[in-house]
Design an enzyme around this catalytic site. Structure first.
Site, mmCIF file in Angstrom:
data_model
loop_
_atom_site.group_PDB
_atom_site.id
_atom_site.type_symbol
_atom_site.label_atom_id
_atom_site.label_comp_id
_atom_site.label_asym_id
_atom_site.label_seq_id
_atom_site.Cartn_x
_atom_site.Cartn_y
_atom_site.Cartn_z
ATOM 1 N N ARG A 44 -61.930 -28.643 -5.568
ATOM 2 C CA ARG A 44 -61.571 -29.574 -6.652
ATOM 3 C C ARG A 44 -61.777 -31.011 -6.181
ATOM 4 O O ARG A 44 -62.204 -31.875 -6.943
ATOM 5 C CB ARG A 44 -60.120 -29.364 -7.125
ATOM 6 C CG ARG A 44 -59.693 -30.438 -8.141
ATOM 7 C CD ARG A 44 -58.499 -30.016 -8.998
ATOM 8 N NE ARG A 44 -57.363 -29.574 -8.224
ATOM 9 C CZ ARG A 44 -56.498 -30.381 -7.602
ATOM 10 N NH1 ARG A 44 -56.637 -31.684 -7.649
ATOM 11 N NH2 ARG A 44 -55.497 -29.874 -6.909
ATOM 12 N N TYR A 96 -68.157 -39.958 -30.670
ATOM 13 C CA TYR A 96 -67.972 -38.509 -30.498
ATOM 14 C C TYR A 96 -66.497 -38.177 -30.729
ATOM 15 O O TYR A 96 -65.616 -38.885 -30.245
ATOM 16 C CB TYR A 96 -68.422 -38.088 -29.099
ATOM 17 C CG TYR A 96 -68.266 -36.612 -28.902
ATOM 18 C CD1 TYR A 96 -69.172 -35.728 -29.461
ATOM 19 C CD2 TYR A 96 -67.182 -36.094 -28.207
ATOM 20 C CE1 TYR A 96 -69.010 -34.369 -29.334
ATOM 21 C CE2 TYR A 96 -67.008 -34.728 -28.064
ATOM 22 C CZ TYR A 96 -67.929 -33.872 -28.633
ATOM 23 O OH TYR A 96 -67.756 -32.524 -28.509
ATOM 24 N N ASP A 167 -72.493 -43.454 -23.430
ATOM 25 C CA ASP A 167 -72.690 -42.018 -23.633
ATOM 26 C C ASP A 167 -74.156 -41.843 -24.038
ATOM 27 O O ASP A 167 -74.552 -42.180 -25.153
ATOM 28 C CB ASP A 167 -71.740 -41.518 -24.733
ATOM 29 C CG ASP A 167 -71.877 -40.013 -25.002
ATOM 30 O OD1 ASP A 167 -72.909 -39.432 -24.621
ATOM 31 O OD2 ASP A 167 -70.965 -39.429 -25.618
ATOM 32 N N LYS A 192 -75.632 -30.228 -23.060
ATOM 33 C CA LYS A 192 -76.660 -30.371 -24.072
ATOM 34 C C LYS A 192 -78.062 -30.299 -23.438
ATOM 35 O O LYS A 192 -78.465 -29.248 -22.995
ATOM 36 C CB LYS A 192 -76.426 -31.664 -24.852
ATOM 37 C CG LYS A 192 -74.938 -31.893 -25.246
ATOM 38 C CD LYS A 192 -74.415 -30.895 -26.261
ATOM 39 C CE LYS A 192 -72.909 -30.928 -26.452
ATOM 40 N NZ LYS A 192 -72.315 -32.210 -26.792
HETATM 41 C C1 LIG Z 1 -71.036 -32.789 -26.792
HETATM 42 C C2 LIG Z 1 -70.850 -34.252 -26.653
HETATM 43 C C3 LIG Z 1 -69.794 -34.774 -25.905
HETATM 44 C C4 LIG Z 1 -68.744 -33.889 -25.258
HETATM 45 O O1 LIG Z 1 -69.309 -33.036 -24.316
HETATM 46 P P1 LIG Z 1 -68.710 -31.583 -23.956
HETATM 47 O O2 LIG Z 1 -69.626 -31.091 -22.904
HETATM 48 O O3 LIG Z 1 -68.720 -30.788 -25.220
HETATM 49 O O4 LIG Z 1 -67.315 -31.794 -23.471
HETATM 50 C C5 LIG Z 1 -69.694 -36.145 -25.787
HETATM 51 N N1 LIG Z 1 -70.593 -36.972 -26.384
HETATM 52 C C6 LIG Z 1 -71.615 -36.500 -27.117
HETATM 53 C C7 LIG Z 1 -72.566 -37.458 -27.740
HETATM 54 C C8 LIG Z 1 -71.781 -35.127 -27.275
HETATM 55 O O5 LIG Z 1 -72.793 -34.661 -28.010
#
Ligand SMILES: *Cc1c(COP(=O)(O)O)cnc(C)c1O
Length: 371
Positions: A44, A96, A167, A192
């Site tokens: 961790r 998000y 992000d 993603k």
């Molecule tokens: C999916 C997503 C997140 C969150 O990510 P997780 O892996 O689902 O926790 C944050 N920002 C954007 C733009 C996303 O598409």
């Protein structure tokens, strides 16, 4: 490895132990603890050989030091929760939904001042940089694909100690490099496009600031948001083909966006690469690709948009995005997204043949015209 190799080469060649007898791929090191004395005592806190390989690979791609998390939200929370009581967070009107939820909670408890700005209003962001403790940007943004003027906002004069975090999940490292533009932290949901196969959850933060790296490392271990070895192994495997996937997916996305725009079944298409996109000019300033995310509003009722999502046979009716397989959903059907236009469909374009994707949509449009 020598510096300056192409990002596509780095993703294939990086993050390996090039020593006689070592496997080409760092194996999943399934371990919580290690024999002492050792630098790496507990995973961790210190990760594993596998999580470290993932961080080396993605840090090298993005141009900084990477920290891998159990999910994108784990990564986002580590940045947001640096804010102290009374600090000011400046964020998009509709970030998000997990980020939105954290901000609303902290605001309701009186912990943070939250300022919400339209991502397209560059002047407002530049002005806010002088009062913000954290500028949180998401670009291109979910689900309207609004692109912020990152060079202008990242370069604006800031309050002392203020942090700019981006992000970059929709943009990916192939379309934009926020650290080069002056951002302090880049965040990705590696769930993603990086993982790319809809089979894992992972998150990343990348920074060039050693002090910030140490702080975020501590937050990760305190929050217990460390990534597992199997996820890191799969994420590396996914990342190896990311440039191929992005190349194909983006070409498909541009072609589909143009065909959707020309379709009588579609009222509006939002794709940063289209000149008709409201923030195309921002995107053209700094993006080196337009990404693989499209949203479009269909002609007719919300019921018809929902039926289209159920009629498709090749594209997958599913939430999330960034997979080698195309996915789509009607966003207003998602909890907390009810204020999205009711016929808006968000399409994550994958790597299937363009004619098959196009036919799939055309067939679903044709079958639902009476709704
Ligand atoms: C999916 C997503 C997140 C969150 O990510 P997780 O892996 O689902 O926790 C944050 N920002 C954007 C733009 C996303 O598409």
């Amino acid at each position: 490895m020598r510096d300056g190799v192409d990002p596509a080469t780095w993703l294939i060649a990086g993050g390996r132990n090039r020593a006689p007898g070592e496997p080409l791929n760092v194996a999943p090191q399934l371990a919580s603890n290690f024999y002492l004395p050792a630098d790496r005592d507990y995973s961790r806190a210190k990760g594993t050989a596998t999580t470290e390989a993932f961080e080396t690979l993605l840090g090298g791609l993005e141009g900084g030091r990477a920290l891998a998390f159990a999910s994108g939200m784990g990564a986002a929370a580590a940045v947001l929760n640096r804010l102290a009581v009374g600090d000011t967070l400046v964020m998009p009107l509709d970030p998000y939904h997990g980020v939105k939820g954290l901000a609303e909670e902290a605001e309701a408890q009186g912990r943070w001042n939250v300022v919400r700005l339209d991502l397209a209003d560059t002047e407002a962001w530049i002005e806010a940089a002088s009062v913000a403790d954290l500028l949180w940007l998401e670009t291109p943004a979910n689900p309207l694909m609004t692109v912020a003027d990152l060079p202008a906002i990242c370069g604006a004069p800031r309050k002392d100690g203020a942090i700019v975090a981006v992000d970059s999940t929709f943009g990916t490292s192939f379309c934009q490099r926020p650290l080069d533009l002056g951002a302090d932290i880049v965040m990705h949901s590696a769930t993603k496009f990086i993982g790319g196969h809809s089979d894992l959850l992972a998150g990343l933060l990348v920074t060039t600031d050693d002090g910030l790296y140490d702080e975020l490392h501590t937050r990760r271990l305190l929050h217990g948001a460390s990534i597992g070895a199997m996820e890191a192994f799969l994420a590396i495997r996914g990342a190896r083909t990311m440039s191929l996937r992005m190349e194909r997916a983006q070409a498909n996305a541009m072609e589909l966006a143009q065909r959707l725009e020309a379709s009588d079944d579609v009222a509006t298409v939002r794709y940063p690469g289209l000149e008709t996109h409201p923030t195309h000019a921002n995107a053209a300033k700094f993006m080196t690709g337009w990404g693989a995310m499209i949203s479009f509003e269909t002609v007719g009722s919300a019921e018809r948009a929902a039926a289209i999502c159920e009629r498709i046979e090749i594209i997958n009716h599913a939430t999330s995005l960034g997979g080698i397989e195309s996915t789509m959903e009607r966003r207003a059907a998602v909890a907390g997204q009810e204020d999205i236009p009711p016929t808006l469909i968000r399409l994550s374009v994958g790597c299937e043949d363009i004619e098959d994707l196009s036919d799939d949509l055309a067939n679903a449009f044709a079958a639902t015209r009476d709704l």
